[in-house]
Design a protein around this motif. Sequence first.
Motif, PDB file in Angstrom:
ATOM      1  N   GLY A 112      55.018  52.759  38.640  1.00 11.74           N
ATOM      2  CA  GLY A 112      55.224  52.128  39.936  1.00 11.74           C
ATOM      3  C   GLY A 112      56.022  50.846  39.830  1.00 11.74           C
ATOM      4  O   GLY A 112      56.926  50.588  40.631  1.00 11.74           O
ATOM      5  N   ILE A 148      53.628  49.110  46.270  1.00 12.02           N
ATOM      6  CA  ILE A 148      53.605  49.734  44.949  1.00 12.02           C
ATOM      7  C   ILE A 148      53.076  48.755  43.905  1.00 12.02           C
ATOM      8  O   ILE A 148      52.188  49.083  43.110  1.00 12.02           O
ATOM      9  N   THR A 159      50.259  55.189  46.143  1.00 14.81           N
ATOM     10  CA  THR A 159      51.373  54.635  45.372  1.00 14.81           C
ATOM     11  C   THR A 159      52.442  55.687  45.131  1.00 14.81           C
ATOM     12  O   THR A 159      53.647  55.395  45.210  1.00 14.81           O
ATOM     13  N   GLY A 190      49.395  47.744  44.483  1.00  9.92           N
ATOM     14  CA  GLY A 190      48.481  48.859  44.252  1.00  9.92           C
ATOM     15  C   GLY A 190      47.970  48.902  42.821  1.00  9.92           C
ATOM     16  O   GLY A 190      46.864  49.396  42.556  1.00  9.92           O
ATOM     17  N   ASP A 191      48.762  48.381  41.881  1.00 10.60           N
ATOM     18  CA  ASP A 191      48.339  48.359  40.482  1.00 10.60           C
ATOM     19  C   ASP A 191      47.153  47.439  40.259  1.00 10.60           C
ATOM     20  O   ASP A 191      46.368  47.631  39.321  1.00 10.60           O
TER      21      ASP A 191
END
Length: 377
Positions: free
Chosen positions: A325, A354, A247, A357-358
């Motif tokens: 992010g 991004i 990220t 990815g969280d």
Amino acid sequence: MNFELTEERQMLQDTLRRFLRDRYDTATRNNILDSATGMSTDIWNELAELGVIGALFTEEQGGFGGKGFDIAVVFEELGRAGVVEPFLDTAVLAGGLVADLGNETQSALVEEIIGGACQMAFAHGEPTSRYDLNRVQSTAKAEGDNVVLNGHKAVVINAEAADHLVISARESGEPGEDAGISLFLVPADTKGITIQGYALLAGGRAAEVMLDDVTIPASMRLGKAGAAFAAIEARTAAASVAQCAETLGAMETATALTKDYLMTRKQFGRPIGTFQALAHRMSDLLIEMEQARSAVINAAGHLEGDRKTREVNVSATKNLMGRAGRLVAEDSIQMHGGIAMTQEYELAHIAKRIVMGDHRFGDTDHHLERFIALAAA
């Protein structure tokens, strides 16, 4: 403390960045995303030859790295270029568990993984487990010298391409308990395994894996019966560091693209980046980048620490990376305008990576609650 890369890691970073700059542009990635497999075998093999996979394993396991900073260096560059090939799932997760727990026969697969000849997938998450690593309902029942697996594994990344699956199943206890979970190294074509694949929003492919009376020898178990949770948690921590580093690399690309655009796009005869409102927003992004980089360094540096230290720092980093992010992705798109949403433009893919990815290995809310619980324990 000196945070500069060692000479070996700097060489790895330079080599990987140069290769990806030359071989992995937006058009190449879009062609890969449109393919049936969702990955490029050529890119995979070339990166394996460069030693990228070997950098994710320790010398004792047959590689030449395997530490937190080695993982961070590799995945920051993969994230910077928006690489969709399943290095995290094959090497860090499934391959790492085989290296950590496997017997001599099972560990021989690690050499094939490092050489790029073997694909792996970690079949652990289930429809009701969300982010809880110990919520395993799939069962493993002993029948003589065999074990019979039944259950449903959800969003198993790289399952379609995998030669072997590392499957978690419960041999004792109840869902939500750490004890009783075992891991099994199973060929993907074993009778009783059904794989239903689909594309992922941020690139690559995943699958629902159904286990219907999958009968395997007990010798396929990785490590001791019912004692795999600690290894799963440790490997998930390493994968979380890799995800955060990826990220971070994607955030670097997003901010660089935004900066270039602001200094190129003109209104009223001036680059829009000279307007105070946009300049302030860009400054905010650069500040978030510095915080994010510090957080990744902190998590990577504590990856080899004791369990509580490792997990506290991983959760703190995941929480910060999720918040930073999202800000970088949203502001980059807003400052670009409509062009940022077109698939032909690099930022469209990077922003998806991004944001998504969280949600892997726990989102910001999950890790905030986990950090508080761990710190208070």
